[in-house]
Scaffold this motif. Structure first.
Motif, mmCIF file in Angstrom:
data_model
loop_
_atom_site.group_PDB
_atom_site.id
_atom_site.type_symbol
_atom_site.label_atom_id
_atom_site.label_comp_id
_atom_site.label_asym_id
_atom_site.label_seq_id
_atom_site.Cartn_x
_atom_site.Cartn_y
_atom_site.Cartn_z
ATOM 1 N N ARG A 112 8.232 4.676 51.319
ATOM 2 C CA ARG A 112 9.298 5.036 50.384
ATOM 3 C C ARG A 112 10.495 5.596 51.136
ATOM 4 O O ARG A 112 10.365 6.102 52.252
ATOM 5 C CB ARG A 112 8.806 6.074 49.371
ATOM 6 N N SER A 158 -2.040 9.580 48.116
ATOM 7 C CA SER A 158 -1.460 8.236 48.093
ATOM 8 C C SER A 158 -2.439 7.246 48.707
ATOM 9 O O SER A 158 -3.010 7.522 49.772
ATOM 10 C CB SER A 158 -0.143 8.185 48.877
ATOM 11 N N SER A 164 13.332 4.597 35.894
ATOM 12 C CA SER A 164 12.706 5.866 35.531
ATOM 13 C C SER A 164 13.668 6.707 34.704
ATOM 14 O O SER A 164 14.872 6.764 34.985
ATOM 15 C CB SER A 164 12.295 6.634 36.791
ATOM 16 N N PHE A 193 4.641 8.096 40.504
ATOM 17 C CA PHE A 193 4.935 8.850 41.729
ATOM 18 C C PHE A 193 5.614 10.158 41.354
ATOM 19 O O PHE A 193 6.596 10.170 40.613
ATOM 20 C CB PHE A 193 5.837 8.038 42.660
ATOM 21 N N ASP A 231 7.143 13.735 43.163
ATOM 22 C CA ASP A 231 7.541 14.515 44.333
ATOM 23 C C ASP A 231 8.030 15.871 43.818
ATOM 24 O O ASP A 231 9.066 15.941 43.159
ATOM 25 C CB ASP A 231 8.654 13.775 45.089
ATOM 26 N N VAL A 271 14.187 6.660 42.246
ATOM 27 C CA VAL A 271 13.497 7.895 41.872
ATOM 28 C C VAL A 271 14.411 8.714 40.974
ATOM 29 O O VAL A 271 15.603 8.878 41.271
ATOM 30 C CB VAL A 271 13.105 8.723 43.117
ATOM 31 N N ALA A 323 8.924 7.103 38.717
ATOM 32 C CA ALA A 323 8.992 7.936 39.918
ATOM 33 C C ALA A 323 9.891 9.124 39.630
ATOM 34 O O ALA A 323 11.041 8.959 39.206
ATOM 35 C CB ALA A 323 9.513 7.144 41.110
ATOM 36 N N SER A 340 11.276 13.070 41.019
ATOM 37 C CA SER A 340 11.412 14.120 42.019
ATOM 38 C C SER A 340 11.914 15.378 41.331
ATOM 39 O O SER A 340 13.014 15.387 40.774
ATOM 40 C CB SER A 340 12.394 13.710 43.130
#
Length: 277
Positions: free
Chosen positions: A264, A202, A21, A104, A106, A43, A72, A74
């Protein structure tokens, strides 16, 4: 007429040639700044920083974040966000998040602290494609409690819409004022009530996931917590806590449970993993 900063944050998280990522695109303007991203648990962790004292009257921030398939991301902040006193006008935040199939996101910011006399309007739109995953957290303090300011802001207006596989699963609207019924309801539970919300989407979360029983077991003297299914893989968790310590502790436990049930591992928000060049 209030003048202020007009800032923006534009991010696209995709995959590099090695399948890691990365930020395939980034653009930002004050009062937004980005720290150097790092990878942990596959992530990409990005700290969004406001280098100014906080939000002032007339400030406008527009955020546009996209997570592509397989990536992913965050998003977090290193410290609480503050909205300062505004004798006229308001500060505004408009944010849009898009998560592709297999992506994904977050979003884990520190709490908002609305100071005495502040006015803040926020509008959020999130679209999660079929097969995408989302953890979206928000938390609000009642004010500068240590300074004796408790629910002395002028107004907070929140608008949130979430779409899962094109189905509108969340349409939340609320307006908080010190004399309003919503604040009175919070204070009937805890006089210094801190409020937090998590929206999760999810395909790995179901009614049989053990996290829901574990979350309900956290309901106690210092924190009230509840969860509900939203359909199309969506879930909502609401938390009211008696003080910042109880709120942080319980909210961190919620995040840990949701990460575990989604299969995860939580990334470290501090640098220590692979440094993105």
């Amino acid at each position: 007429m209030s003048r202020g900063l007009s800032g923006h944050l534009d991010l696209v998280c995709d995959l590099d040639a090695a399948g890691r990522s990365r930020l395939g695109h980034q653009s930002f303007r004050a009062p937004i700044h980005l720290s150097k991203p790092h990878l942990d648990e596959c992530v990409l962790v990005v700290n969004v920083v406001n280098p100014t004292a906080g939000l002032l009257a007339g400030d406008r921030i527009v955020c546009d974040v996209a997570v592509e398939s397989g990536a992913a991301l965050s998003l977090t902040t290193p410290s609480a966000s503050r909205a300062h006193r505004m004798d006229a006008g308001f500060a505004g935040i408009t944010q849009e998040f898009r998560v592709a199939d297999g992506g994904f996101l977050d979003s884990w910011p520190e709490m908002l602290i609305p100071q005495k006399g502040s006015r803040l309007r926020q509008s959020t739109r999130i679209s999660v494609e079929e097969g995408g995953e989302l953890l979206f957290f928000e938390s609000i303090a009642p004010g500068r409690v240590a300074s004796g300011e408790v629910f002395e802001f002028t107004e907070i207006e929140w608008r949130t819409d979430i779409f899962s596989a094109s189905t509108h699963i969340v349409r939340e609207r609320y307006r908080l004022t010190p004399q309003g019924e919503a604040v009175r309801s919070l204070r009937r539970i805890f006089d210094h009530a801190y409020h937090a919300t998590c929206f999760a989407v999810s395909p790995r979360l179901s009614a049989a996931s053990p996290c829901w029983a574990n979350l309900h077991a956290m309901h106690g003297q210092d924190a009230w917590i509840g969860s509900t299914a939203l359909g199309h893989g969506g879930w909502a968790v609401k938390l009211i806590a008696n003080g910042s310590i109880a709120m942080r502790r319980t909210l961190a436990a919620v995040r840990r449970e949701l990460y575990g049930s989604a299969g995860r591992r939580e990334p470290s928000l501090r640098r220590g993993g692979y440094q993105v060049p």
